[in-house]
Design an enzyme around this catalytic site. Structure first.
Site, PDB file in Angstrom:
ATOM      1  N   SER A 248       0.613  -0.966  -0.189  1.00 56.01           N
ATOM      2  CA  SER A 248       0.302   0.278  -0.023  1.00 56.01           C
ATOM      3  C   SER A 248       0.696   1.665   0.454  1.00 56.01           C
ATOM      4  CB  SER A 248      -1.060  -0.150   1.355  1.00 56.01           C
ATOM      5  OG  SER A 248      -0.045   0.041   2.278  1.00 56.01           O
TER       6      SER A 248
ATOM      7  N   HIS B 147       1.844   3.530   6.829  1.00 56.41           N
ATOM      8  CA  HIS B 147       1.279   5.170   6.186  1.00 56.41           C
ATOM      9  C   HIS B 147       1.671   6.268   6.202  1.00 56.41           C
ATOM     10  CE1 HIS B 147      -2.696   2.251   5.030  1.00 56.41           C
ATOM     11  NE2 HIS B 147      -1.435   1.842   4.017  1.00 56.41           N
TER      12      HIS B 147
ATOM     13  N   ASP C 146      -7.683   6.123   5.324  1.00 62.13           N
ATOM     14  CA  ASP C 146      -7.736   5.386   6.198  1.00 62.13           C
ATOM     15  C   ASP C 146      -8.550   5.218   7.064  1.00 62.13           C
ATOM     16  OD1 ASP C 146      -5.518   4.122   5.427  1.00 62.13           O
ATOM     17  OD2 ASP C 146      -4.184   5.169   6.746  1.00 62.13           O
TER      18      ASP C 146
END
Lengths: 193, 182
Positions: free
Chosen positions: B59, B99, B125
């Site tokens: 990701s 992230h 998210d």
């Protein structure tokens, strides 16, 4: 359990290309010569105990850190962790110093009782060196007279090929001779004085 | 000769006396302890409860790929800023997520809320967070990425994907250390 009892008499067979196994088995055999076959001295394991104590404390610190960190998750456990980590690495340093400067390859300290039982014990110290990728085994025997405290040391070098056959089986008698030869040469020195 | 049936490879252990046996166990303990203490030491130095993590998903491509090893720090005095890559935990999920910080709201007393998004994901998210959670807070942060080693962690991924393989390797190493003298 007959299998377990016979381990003493079973010929020692090792992987002959494994240097540590070679050294360990020769050291053990030398121990056997001094303690069991022939001389019947008493082993003094204070040197080994010292190492065991250092290691035990170190592992104790690590385990304590593990439990403490589990009970009080990270940010809270920080001060305890710092103490444990520092102590652990300091102890590892002490252990290295201990093995290099105190033990120095000594694998046996044996006490020989004075025959009359009056004088303090004579101290025999055995150490050995077998360099990596080398076949020359150096055995050093030093003798400290219990009364005069005088120390004599003799060392002899032999190729391990003299004691092991092609299969990697230790021929105890040959090695026993080697050890006895060194030991006796020390004894005769003593008598000559 | 019936080699293996006699358990010849155990002879070394069977010849040991009590002290040597204890030392053998200690030796094993010290290998485990050294690894543990290095890890805990890193925790103390970096301030992060998990100073090294492995990227498990794609990701964050192309910044990080699966199997990259990240080094984290989590010093409380360093503020979190937009654009930084954080590793955070979410209630109900075992594995921390890596992230990038997208938005931050900071109050004067220093408390902050922030939103994250994976570089390679098309949405932020919020869908990943716990039910009813819209923002992350400082307590959710495991650390901030400070450096990385590409692909080193691929071993970890393999081990996670094949747990039996992991236990086999660990068991073999453990037995080797236990029966082999120094």
């Amino acid at each position: 359990m007959s299998n377990n009892e016979s381990i003493e008499d079973k010929p020692v067979k090792i992987d002959k290309w494994d240097g540590t196994a070679l050294k360990n088995s020769l050291d053990d055999a030398a121990k056997k010569v001094m303690l069991e076959k022939g001389y019947k001295m008493k082993e003094c394991s204070r040197l080994m105990d010292g190492r065991l104590v250092i290691c035990t404390i170190a592992v104790g610190f690590a385990m304590f850190a593990l439990v403490w960190d589990y009970l009080k998750p990270f940010p809270q456990s920080k001060p305890v962790l710092i103490v444990c980590v520092l102590s652990y690495f300091i102890l590892m340093g002490i252990l290295t110093l201990y093995t290099t400067y105190k033990e120095m390859g000594i694998f046996l300290v044996a006490l020989e009782k004075d025959k009359a039982g009056v004088d303090p014990d004579d101290i025999w110290t055995l150490s050995s060196v077998l360099k990596k990728y080398d076949d020359m085994y150096t055995l050093q025997i030093s003798f400290q007279d219990g009364k005069t405290k005088k120390t004599q040391t003799i060392e002899k070098q032999r190729s391990v090929a003299n004691f092991f056959d092609e299969e990697g089986i230790l021929h105890f008698e040959k090695f026993e001779q080697f050890v006895k030869q060194i030991k006796e040469s020390l004894n005769t020195d003593k008598k000559n004085k | 000769m019936a080699g293996l049936l006699d358990f010849d490879f155990l002879d070394e252990v069977r010849r040991m006396n009590k002290r040597q046996l204890y030392y053998q166990a200690l030796n094993f303990g010290m290998i485990v302890s050294s690894a543990l203490m290095i890890w805990k030491g890193l925790m103390v130095v970096t301030g992060s409860e998990s100073p090294i993590v492995v990227v498990l998903s794609g990701s964050m491509e192309p910044a990080f790929y699966r199997g990259d090893l990240l080094l984290l720090t989590n010093h409380p005095e360093e503020p979190i800023r937009v654009g930084e890559i954080v590793v955070f935990k979410i209630e109900g999920r075992d594995i921390p997520i890596v992230h990038r910080v997208l938005k931050i709201h900071e109050k004067e007393d220093g408390s902050l809320k922030f939103l994250t998004k994976g570089d390679n994901n098309s949405v932020d998210d919020r869908g990943l967070y716990a039910q009813g959670q819209f923002w992350l807070e400082k307590k959710d942060v495991v650390g901030r990425a400070r450096g990385f080693l590409p692909y080193v962690g691929i071993v970890t991924i393999l081990m996670n994907d094949y747990p039996k393989f992991k236990y086999l390797v660990l068991a073999c190493l453990g037995i080797y250390v236990l029966i082999h003298r120094e």
